[in-house]
Design a protein around this motif. Structure first.
Motif, mmCIF file in Angstrom:
data_model
loop_
_atom_site.group_PDB
_atom_site.id
_atom_site.type_symbol
_atom_site.label_atom_id
_atom_site.label_comp_id
_atom_site.label_asym_id
_atom_site.label_seq_id
_atom_site.Cartn_x
_atom_site.Cartn_y
_atom_site.Cartn_z
ATOM 1 N N SER A 12 1.546 6.910 -6.648
ATOM 2 C CA SER A 12 0.376 7.731 -6.999
ATOM 3 C C SER A 12 0.569 9.190 -6.599
ATOM 4 O O SER A 12 0.257 10.098 -7.373
ATOM 5 C CB SER A 12 -0.880 7.190 -6.307
ATOM 6 O OG SER A 12 -1.152 5.890 -6.726
ATOM 7 N N THR A 13 1.090 9.416 -5.399
ATOM 8 C CA THR A 13 1.306 10.782 -4.906
ATOM 9 C C THR A 13 2.316 11.519 -5.776
ATOM 10 O O THR A 13 2.110 12.682 -6.138
ATOM 11 C CB THR A 13 1.788 10.749 -3.441
ATOM 12 O OG1 THR A 13 0.807 10.089 -2.650
ATOM 13 C CG2 THR A 13 2.012 12.152 -2.913
ATOM 14 N N ASP B 17 0.888 3.987 -2.914
ATOM 15 C CA ASP B 17 0.502 5.344 -2.529
ATOM 16 C C ASP B 17 1.579 6.360 -2.896
ATOM 17 O O ASP B 17 1.273 7.457 -3.374
ATOM 18 C CB ASP B 17 0.204 5.434 -1.027
ATOM 19 C CG ASP B 17 -1.110 4.774 -0.652
ATOM 20 O OD1 ASP B 17 -1.941 4.544 -1.554
ATOM 21 O OD2 ASP B 17 -1.299 4.499 0.554
ATOM 22 N N GLU B 18 2.840 6.009 -2.677
ATOM 23 C CA GLU B 18 3.937 6.920 -3.010
ATOM 24 C C GLU B 18 4.044 7.138 -4.519
ATOM 25 O O GLU B 18 4.283 8.257 -4.978
ATOM 26 C CB GLU B 18 5.268 6.407 -2.452
ATOM 27 C CG GLU B 18 5.402 6.574 -0.964
ATOM 28 C CD GLU B 18 5.293 8.024 -0.523
ATOM 29 O OE1 GLU B 18 5.917 8.911 -1.149
ATOM 30 O OE2 GLU B 18 4.569 8.277 0.459
ATOM 31 N N ASP C 267 0.829 -1.215 0.000
ATOM 32 C CA ASP C 267 0.000 0.000 0.000
ATOM 33 C C ASP C 267 0.857 1.256 0.000
ATOM 34 O O ASP C 267 0.579 2.215 -0.723
ATOM 35 C CB ASP C 267 -0.949 0.023 1.203
ATOM 36 C CG ASP C 267 -2.089 -0.970 1.080
ATOM 37 O OD1 ASP C 267 -2.346 -1.441 -0.050
ATOM 38 O OD2 ASP C 267 -2.709 -1.282 2.114
#
Length: 93
Positions: free
Chosen positions: A34-35, A31-32, A27
């Motif tokens: 995507s960010t 998430d990183e 995750d």
């Protein structure tokens, strides 16, 4: 392969970690990525490939059901370019 398949495979490979720890790690990685892309950055994983963002200009489109002309707004889309290592692995015979 789905996200849960990836977690399962990593849990088998790293038996010292709990499945929950592996799931959190996956995750965090996603998430990183995507960010970074949301901020307009680029993510490069050597030997695998690079993720980046491309801009698409606004244009006139057509509704296929009614044939009506519609305006499609400009947008950003994710783009992936495979690295040499991945290409070589895919083309092995």
């Amino acid at each position: 392969m789905t996200r849960s398949d990836l977690v399962e495979k990593l849990s088998e490979k790293f038996s010292s970690l709990t499945k929950r720890d592996v799931e959190q790690a996956v995750d965090i990685i996603f998430d990183e990525i995507s960010t970074t892309l949301a901020k307009g950055g680029r993510v490069e994983l050597r030997g695998f490939g690079a993720f980046s963002v491309r801009k698409r200009e606004g244009r006139m489109g057509r509704n296929p059901r009614t044939g009506e002309t519609v305006t499609v707004p400009a947008k950003s889309v994710p783009f992936f370019k495979a690295g040499k290592g991945l290409k070589d692995r895919l083309n092995q015979k």
